[in-house]
Design a protein around this motif. Structure first.
Motif, PDB file in Angstrom:
ATOM      1  N   GLN A 123       0.816  -1.220   0.000  1.00 36.92           N
ATOM      2  CA  GLN A 123       0.000   0.000   0.000  1.00 36.92           C
ATOM      3  C   GLN A 123       0.850   1.271   0.000  1.00 36.92           C
ATOM      4  OE1 GLN A 123      -3.457  -0.148  -0.317  1.00 36.92           O
ATOM      5  NE2 GLN A 123      -2.779  -2.246  -0.774  1.00 36.92           N
ATOM      6  N   ASP A 124       2.138   1.105  -0.215  1.00 32.80           N
ATOM      7  CA  ASP A 124       3.053   2.258  -0.298  1.00 32.80           C
ATOM      8  C   ASP A 124       3.009   3.130   0.951  1.00 32.80           C
ATOM      9  OD1 ASP A 124       3.985   1.585  -2.868  1.00 32.80           O
ATOM     10  OD2 ASP A 124       2.244   2.556  -3.790  1.00 32.80           O
ATOM     11  N   ILE A 125       2.887   2.492   2.114  1.00 32.32           N
ATOM     12  CA  ILE A 125       2.938   3.237   3.371  1.00 32.32           C
ATOM     13  C   ILE A 125       4.374   3.706   3.603  1.00 32.32           C
ATOM     14  CG2 ILE A 125       2.548   3.141   5.869  1.00 32.32           C
ATOM     15  CD1 ILE A 125       0.004   2.957   4.189  1.00 32.32           C
ATOM     16  N   ASP A 126       4.533   4.976   3.886  1.00 29.58           N
ATOM     17  CA  ASP A 126       5.860   5.547   4.109  1.00 29.58           C
ATOM     18  C   ASP A 126       6.239   5.339   5.576  1.00 29.58           C
ATOM     19  OD1 ASP A 126       8.230   6.903   3.991  1.00 29.58           O
ATOM     20  OD2 ASP A 126       7.345   8.898   3.781  1.00 29.58           O
ATOM     21  N   TYR A 127       7.052   4.321   5.832  1.00 30.46           N
ATOM     22  CA  TYR A 127       7.430   3.991   7.204  1.00 30.46           C
ATOM     23  C   TYR A 127       8.864   3.492   7.236  1.00 30.46           C
ATOM     24  CZ  TYR A 127       7.253  -0.993   6.131  1.00 30.46           C
ATOM     25  OH  TYR A 127       7.516  -2.228   5.602  1.00 30.46           O
ATOM     26  N   ARG A 128       9.400   3.393   8.447  1.00 29.16           N
ATOM     27  CA  ARG A 128      10.726   2.826   8.629  1.00 29.16           C
ATOM     28  C   ARG A 128      10.615   1.607   9.523  1.00 29.16           C
ATOM     29  NH1 ARG A 128      15.409   5.752  12.036  1.00 29.16           N
ATOM     30  NH2 ARG A 128      14.948   4.154  13.557  1.00 29.16           N
ATOM     31  N   PRO A 129      11.090   0.436   9.077  1.00 31.90           N
ATOM     32  CA  PRO A 129      11.121  -0.706   9.990  1.00 31.90           C
ATOM     33  C   PRO A 129      12.013  -0.387  11.188  1.00 31.90           C
ATOM     34  CG  PRO A 129      11.473  -1.413   7.718  1.00 31.90           C
ATOM     35  CD  PRO A 129      11.561   0.080   7.727  1.00 31.90           C
ATOM     36  N   ASP A 130      11.524  -0.642  12.378  1.00 32.97           N
ATOM     37  CA  ASP A 130      12.276  -0.300  13.590  1.00 32.97           C
ATOM     38  C   ASP A 130      12.029  -1.375  14.640  1.00 32.97           C
ATOM     39  OD1 ASP A 130      13.505   0.769  15.792  1.00 32.97           O
ATOM     40  OD2 ASP A 130      12.576   2.748  15.636  1.00 32.97           O
ATOM     41  N   PHE A 131      12.921  -2.360  14.674  1.00 33.95           N
ATOM     42  CA  PHE A 131      12.761  -3.465  15.613  1.00 33.95           C
ATOM     43  C   PHE A 131      13.446  -3.181  16.946  1.00 33.95           C
ATOM     44  CE2 PHE A 131      11.498  -5.255  11.667  1.00 33.95           C
ATOM     45  CZ  PHE A 131      10.553  -6.215  11.986  1.00 33.95           C
ATOM     46  N   GLY A 132      13.824  -1.912  17.124  1.00 32.98           N
ATOM     47  CA  GLY A 132      14.313  -1.478  18.422  1.00 32.98           C
ATOM     48  C   GLY A 132      13.220  -0.872  19.282  1.00 32.98           C
ATOM     49  N   ILE A 133      11.993  -0.761  18.739  1.00 35.72           N
ATOM     50  CA  ILE A 133      10.883  -0.235  19.541  1.00 35.72           C
ATOM     51  C   ILE A 133      10.571  -1.218  20.657  1.00 35.72           C
ATOM     52  CG2 ILE A 133       8.452   0.423  19.545  1.00 35.72           C
ATOM     53  CD1 ILE A 133       8.716   1.190  16.621  1.00 35.72           C
ATOM     54  N   ALA A 134      10.522  -0.713  21.872  1.00 35.94           N
ATOM     55  CA  ALA A 134      10.161  -1.544  23.031  1.00 35.94           C
ATOM     56  C   ALA A 134       9.116  -0.774  23.819  1.00 35.94           C
ATOM     57  CB  ALA A 134      11.384  -1.842  23.898  1.00 35.94           C
ATOM     58  N   ARG A 135       7.864  -0.867  23.394  1.00 42.95           N
ATOM     59  CA  ARG A 135       6.800  -0.128  24.053  1.00 42.95           C
ATOM     60  C   ARG A 135       6.803  -0.433  25.540  1.00 42.95           C
ATOM     61  NH1 ARG A 135       4.881   3.987  22.233  1.00 42.95           N
ATOM     62  NH2 ARG A 135       2.730   3.639  22.813  1.00 42.95           N
ATOM     63  N   GLY A 136       6.707   0.608  26.371  1.00 41.97           N
ATOM     64  CA  GLY A 136       6.884   0.449  27.802  1.00 41.97           C
ATOM     65  C   GLY A 136       5.761  -0.247  28.524  1.00 41.97           C
ATOM     66  N   LEU A 137       4.608  -0.420  27.911  1.00 41.26           N
ATOM     67  CA  LEU A 137       3.484  -1.053  28.586  1.00 41.26           C
ATOM     68  C   LEU A 137       3.555  -2.568  28.397  1.00 41.26           C
ATOM     69  CD1 LEU A 137       0.743   1.512  27.502  1.00 41.26           C
ATOM     70  CD2 LEU A 137       2.041   1.451  29.631  1.00 41.26           C
ATOM     71  N   ASP A 138       3.443  -3.291  29.494  1.00 38.89           N
ATOM     72  CA  ASP A 138       3.669  -4.735  29.463  1.00 38.89           C
ATOM     73  C   ASP A 138       2.692  -5.494  28.577  1.00 38.89           C
ATOM     74  OD1 ASP A 138       5.832  -4.582  31.109  1.00 38.89           O
ATOM     75  OD2 ASP A 138       4.725  -4.993  32.954  1.00 38.89           O
ATOM     76  N   TYR A 139       1.527  -4.913  28.303  1.00 35.89           N
ATOM     77  CA  TYR A 139       0.519  -5.714  27.610  1.00 35.89           C
ATOM     78  C   TYR A 139       0.730  -5.784  26.101  1.00 35.89           C
ATOM     79  CZ  TYR A 139      -1.789  -1.228  26.600  1.00 35.89           C
ATOM     80  OH  TYR A 139      -2.082   0.036  26.169  1.00 35.89           O
ATOM     81  N   TYR A 140       1.651  -5.022  25.524  1.00 35.03           N
ATOM     82  CA  TYR A 140       1.891  -5.156  24.085  1.00 35.03           C
ATOM     83  C   TYR A 140       2.459  -6.539  23.789  1.00 35.03           C
ATOM     84  CZ  TYR A 140       0.850  -0.324  22.934  1.00 35.03           C
ATOM     85  OH  TYR A 140       0.199   0.863  22.732  1.00 35.03           O
ATOM     86  N   THR A 141       1.924  -7.169  22.750  1.00 39.94           N
ATOM     87  CA  THR A 141       2.240  -8.576  22.506  1.00 39.94           C
ATOM     88  C   THR A 141       2.938  -8.845  21.182  1.00 39.94           C
ATOM     89  OG1 THR A 141       0.027  -8.873  21.549  1.00 39.94           O
ATOM     90  CG2 THR A 141       0.292  -9.355  23.900  1.00 39.94           C
ATOM     91  N   GLY A 142       2.890  -7.927  20.233  1.00 40.82           N
ATOM     92  CA  GLY A 142       3.456  -8.221  18.924  1.00 40.82           C
ATOM     93  C   GLY A 142       3.842  -6.975  18.165  1.00 40.82           C
ATOM     94  N   MET A 143       3.070  -6.658  17.115  1.00 39.14           N
ATOM     95  CA  MET A 143       3.345  -5.482  16.306  1.00 39.14           C
ATOM     96  C   MET A 143       3.270  -4.222  17.162  1.00 39.14           C
ATOM     97  SD  MET A 143       1.644  -2.708  14.839  1.00 39.14           S
ATOM     98  CE  MET A 143      -0.063  -3.188  14.823  1.00 39.14           C
ATOM     99  N   VAL A 144       4.227  -3.312  16.963  1.00 36.20           N
ATOM    100  CA  VAL A 144       4.242  -2.027  17.667  1.00 36.20           C
ATOM    101  C   VAL A 144       4.666  -0.950  16.673  1.00 36.20           C
ATOM    102  CG1 VAL A 144       4.658  -2.845  20.023  1.00 36.20           C
ATOM    103  CG2 VAL A 144       6.590  -2.553  18.467  1.00 36.20           C
ATOM    104  N   PHE A 145       4.218   0.269  16.930  1.00 39.62           N
ATOM    105  CA  PHE A 145       4.651   1.369  16.050  1.00 39.62           C
ATOM    106  C   PHE A 145       4.582   2.687  16.797  1.00 39.62           C
ATOM    107  CE2 PHE A 145       0.109   1.003  15.444  1.00 39.62           C
ATOM    108  CZ  PHE A 145      -0.359   2.302  15.271  1.00 39.62           C
ATOM    109  N   GLU A 146       5.352   3.646  16.289  1.00 34.78           N
ATOM    110  CA  GLU A 146       5.419   4.994  16.848  1.00 34.78           C
ATOM    111  C   GLU A 146       5.551   5.994  15.707  1.00 34.78           C
ATOM    112  OE1 GLU A 146       7.728   3.885  21.043  1.00 34.78           O
ATOM    113  OE2 GLU A 146       8.874   4.647  19.335  1.00 34.78           O
ATOM    114  N   GLY A 147       5.101   7.215  15.948  1.00 37.91           N
ATOM    115  CA  GLY A 147       5.240   8.266  14.954  1.00 37.91           C
ATOM    116  C   GLY A 147       5.757   9.531  15.593  1.00 37.91           C
ATOM    117  N   PHE A 148       6.555  10.291  14.840  1.00 35.68           N
ATOM    118  CA  PHE A 148       7.230  11.468  15.384  1.00 35.68           C
ATOM    119  C   PHE A 148       7.038  12.659  14.447  1.00 35.68           C
ATOM    120  CE2 PHE A 148       9.354   7.557  16.501  1.00 35.68           C
ATOM    121  CZ  PHE A 148       9.481   7.646  17.886  1.00 35.68           C
ATOM    122  N   ALA A 149       6.623  13.782  15.031  1.00 34.99           N
ATOM    123  CA  ALA A 149       6.496  15.013  14.240  1.00 34.99           C
ATOM    124  C   ALA A 149       7.875  15.488  13.825  1.00 34.99           C
ATOM    125  CB  ALA A 149       5.779  16.086  15.055  1.00 34.99           C
TER     126      ALA A 149
END
Length: 410
Positions: free
Chosen positions: A241-267
């Motif tokens: 779908q031509d989504i403009d994103y960067r793969p980032d497998f260093g994301i470690a969301r701080g909330l314990d309940y995240y189980t798989g896919m995670v993402f963040e966005g920055f202005a």
């Protein structure tokens, strides 16, 4: 003179119009994807949030005891409340459930630019779909919602499975400590934690994981993990779908309940406080007495989006000032109602000013003056004055409304 509470803001009309416009764009983007709006109470039982995030969150919350002795809190975020609502009222609904919300939240923390004690979130929750397509849809929707606002942003997408695989042999407490450092990008803290726990052998693979820029590189580090096919499908769907994103497998969301896919966005134009969105896949409903249902979602920091976008020109809608003599007051009310019925903003004098003073005031606040005196009342007409050019002409009410509306559509 009383001041507003620290960490809160007053919004004047121009700013509120800009905020409402951005808010409408977000709602409309979510609506097109099938997400319907829900609303939860401003305050909830304290336990709802301590069950989700632990007792440590209490110091960041507005906690109070109600008259029945119950521990309550103003909501610090909305996801827990929405999942509580799902458990209470939504379990029998056809799945997947697509919900969105726009709500104010409250946190007792040090105010700074883009961070307030009362703030607003726009978010979505996709409940009951445990598939790569569901994970990809949430990321694609997040991208669509942010683009609808006009904000410039960078989107990072990852998955927790490779990182959890590297940390699989550690005690849960050690995993959380290391992931907390990764989540905060605290390099010094991470090095200290690895040395303290005699885990320095993890430094190189963790660093390499955070530098991966495509999925194949991830599996060279983490190996052929069970989640590989799912991760590959999520990223393949995003790429299709031509989504403009960067793969980032260093994301470690701080909330314990995240189980798989995670993402963040920055202005792109904010400083240190530049994160405007965070989300991912999680399981939360079972904590509140519901089924162990898979969910995905995100929350957008609406205030930071507004700060990033900055001021922009509002739609120039014509305003009519109704000017009348005392004996024409009743007719003036009818005329004002007719303009409003046609969708035109119309203001009538409330200060019992003379005709000259009414025109002078209208020149400061309106684009047109509609003048009503004895002659106009008897003839059933109005005198329409363009307050920018000074030109005026006696017209029928219908023609005057059409003329003003024509300027509004230019």
């Amino acid at each position: 003179m009383l001041q507003k509470p620290r960490g809160t803001r007053d919004f004047l009309p121009d700013e509120m119009e800009r905020r409402r416009l951005i808010e409408r764009r977000m709602r409309e983007a979510a609506r097109r994807w099938g997400y319907r709006e829900v609303s939860t109470p401003d305050f909830e039982h304290l336990e709802l949030f301590t069950m989700k995030s632990g007792e440590g969150i209490i110091q960041e919350m507005y906690v109070f005891e109600d008259k029945g002795g119950r521990q309550m809190t103003l909501r610090p975020e909305v996801t827990a409340a929405v999942l509580r609502m799902y458990v209470n009222e939504g379990k029998v609904l056809p799945k997947p459930i697509r919900w969105c919300y726009f709500a104010d939240c409250f946190r007792y923390e040090r105010p700074q630019k883009g961070r307030y004690r009362q703030f607003w979130q726009f978010g979505v929750e996709l409940i009951g779909a445990d598939t790569p397509s569901a994970d990809a849809e949430v990321v694609m929707l997040a991208d669509d919602v942010l683009r609808s606002t006009g904000v410039a942003f960078d989107l990072h997408v990852g998955h927790l499975a490779p990182m959890k695989h590297l940390l699989a042999d550690l005690a849960p407490g050690d995993q959380r400590a290391i992931m907390a450092c990764l989540d905060k990008h605290d390099t010094a803290g991470l090095e200290a934690a690895l040395v303290e726990k005699n885990l320095t052998h993890l430094a190189e693979p963790l660093a390499a994981l955070s530098k991966c820029r495509n999925v194949s590189e991830v599996f060279e580090i983490a190996g052929d993990i069970p989640e590989r096919a799912r991760i590959e499908e999520i990223f393949s769907l995003l790429d299709s779908q031509d989504i403009d994103y960067r793969p980032d497998f260093g994301i470690a969301r701080g909330l314990d309940y995240y189980t798989g896919m995670v993402f963040e966005g920055f202005a792109k134009n904010l400083g240190a406080e530049n994160q405007i969105i965070g989300g991912g896949a999680y399981r939360l409903a079972h904590l509140f007495g519901g089924d162990d249902v898979a969910s995905s979602g995100f929350a957008i920091g609406f205030d930071r989006v507004v700060v990033s976008i900055g001021d922009f020109p509002l739609v120039d809608e014509p305003i009519v000032g109704i000017v009348c003599t005392p004996e024409a007051r009743a007719r003036a009310l009818d005329v004002a109602r007719a303009f409003r019925g046609a969708g035109v903003r119309a203001e009538i004098d409330l200060m019992q000013r003379g005709m000259g003073a009414q025109v002078s005031h209208a020149a400061k606040t309106a684009d047109f003056a509609v003048i009503l005196g004895k002659r106009e009342v008897e003839a059933g007409t109005v005198t329409l004055r363009d307050l920018h050019s000074g030109k005026q002409q006696e017209r029928s009410l219908e023609d005057a409304i059409a003329e003003v509306a024509r300027h509004g559509s230019c």
